[in-house]
Design an enzyme around this catalytic site. Structure first.
Site, PDB file in Angstrom:
ATOM      1  CG  ASP A 166       1.315  38.673  22.658  1.00 27.73           C
ATOM      2  OD1 ASP A 166       0.405  39.228  22.014  1.00 27.73           O
ATOM      3  OD2 ASP A 166       2.391  38.332  22.130  1.00 27.73           O
ATOM      4  CG  ASP A 201      -1.045  36.289  15.599  1.00 29.10           C
ATOM      5  OD1 ASP A 201      -0.923  35.158  15.127  1.00 29.10           O
ATOM      6  OD2 ASP A 201      -1.535  37.247  14.964  1.00 29.10           O
ATOM      7  CG  ASP A 259      -2.852  40.550  20.239  1.00 32.32           C
ATOM      8  OD1 ASP A 259      -2.994  40.820  19.043  1.00 32.32           O
ATOM      9  OD2 ASP A 259      -1.836  39.983  20.707  1.00 32.32           O
TER      10      ASP A 259
HETATM   11 MG   LIG Z   1      -0.032  39.338  19.980  1.00 27.52          MG
END
Ligand SMILES: [Mg+2]
Length: 311
Positions: free
Chosen positions: A249, A29, A27
């Protein structure tokens, strides 16, 4: 905090972990960067993975950029990445429309330049981006005859900071025809930003607005939908899910995608979800929440190359 069923990667187990994987879905961001700041060590970790012969692939729900625009961002932040390695929801939405739906007609798009570019690349005509705002004092009842384009045969909603009441009126009006497909890029409620006490609403808020008005549920192409991984496998058919890890995240998108596709999962703590969230899921009586416990965690993705270096 009582013990977690989720192992921290350390100098003791990092090599064993790396030996067990060939492909790393990452991922962006909250893992590689936050806004326009590279997360410490992330560039070096990607370099290390490549040197070890691991294949990094970037899977992001963020629909604001096309693959070409992502390359610019990766380069600007110090990463070397090829376009083939990037799977954003703008690209995946275009693939879904063209190859899965065999879509013909025009799309009404709530979204920006990234989505517009990827639809253009797939040869899908669209209308919608840009300002379509309401004038102060406008009588809402004038919109009972809001102009609609008869060629529109689908609605696609992604991130659009120019969202307006009028755009939602149009989208929901097109969606009164049940044969018009309703597609959303992702349902993330917030953008990951480092500033405490500040919130930037994510695409999920815009999708909720349209969904409520349209009284229909969208097909969501982004994580945790397995479609994202299917698109990756179509481009790289030799990928072995058992030797693939999903790094992210967010528990409800990244980690859930990994679980849905039987991948290994690694959570990092530089974005949205926390170890308290993992603990909460582990202790939950809900089976769907219990599933949202990653196999491994690291304080930051950039720590991985330091763990290996220390050996
Ligand atoms: Mg993310």
């Amino acid at each position: 905090m009582s013990s977690l069923n989720c192992q921290q990667l350390t100098t003791k187990n990092a090599w064993e972990f790396l030996d067990s994987i060939d492909t790393v879905l990452i991922d962006c961001d909250g893992v590689l960067w936050n806004s326009n700041d590279t997360i410490d060590g992330a560039v070096e970790t990607i370099q290390m993975l490549r040197k070890m012969g691991k294949q990094p692939i970037f899977v992001t729900n963020n629909s604001t950029k096309s693959r070409r625009q992502y390359i610019e961002k990766f380069n600007r932040l110090g990463f070397t990445v090829s376009e083939d390695e990037i799977f954003g929801t703008a690209y995946v939405a275009g693939l879904y429309l063209k190859h899965k739906l065999k879509f013909s007609g025009k799309i009404y798009l709530i979204g920006g330049s990234g989505l517009a570019e990827e639809l253009t690349i797939q040869g899908i005509p669209f209308i919608g981006p840009g300002y379509d705002h309401v004038e102060e004092g406008e009588d809402v009842h004038n919109w009972t005859n809001i102009e609609l384009d008869p060629e529109v045969r689908g609605v696609l909603v992604g991130f659009d900071p120019l969202i307006s009441f009028r755009k939602v009126c149009r989208a929901a009006s097109y969606l009164t025809d049940p044969s018009v497909p309703y597609i959303a890029t992702n349902l993330d409620g917030r953008l990951p930003i480092p500033n405490k006490g500040r919130v930037i609403p994510g695409t999920g808020c815009l999708v909720d607005f349209v969904t409520k008005a349209a009284a229909r549920q969208p097909t969501v192409v982004g994580k945790p939908n397995e479609l994202m991984f299917q698109c990756v496998k179509e481009k790289f058919p030799l990928i072995n899910p058992e030797r693939t890890v999903m790094v992210g995240d967010r528990l409800d998108t990244d980690i859930l995608l990994g679980k849905n596709c039987n991948l290994k999962t690694l959570m990092v703590l530089t974005g949205i979800s926390s170890l308290e969230d993992v603990q909460h899921n582990q202790q939950s009586t809900s089976q769907s929440l219990q599933k949202l416990v990653p196999d491994f965690y690291l304080p930051a993705f950039g720590d991985l190359h330091k763990l290996v270096k220390k050996e």
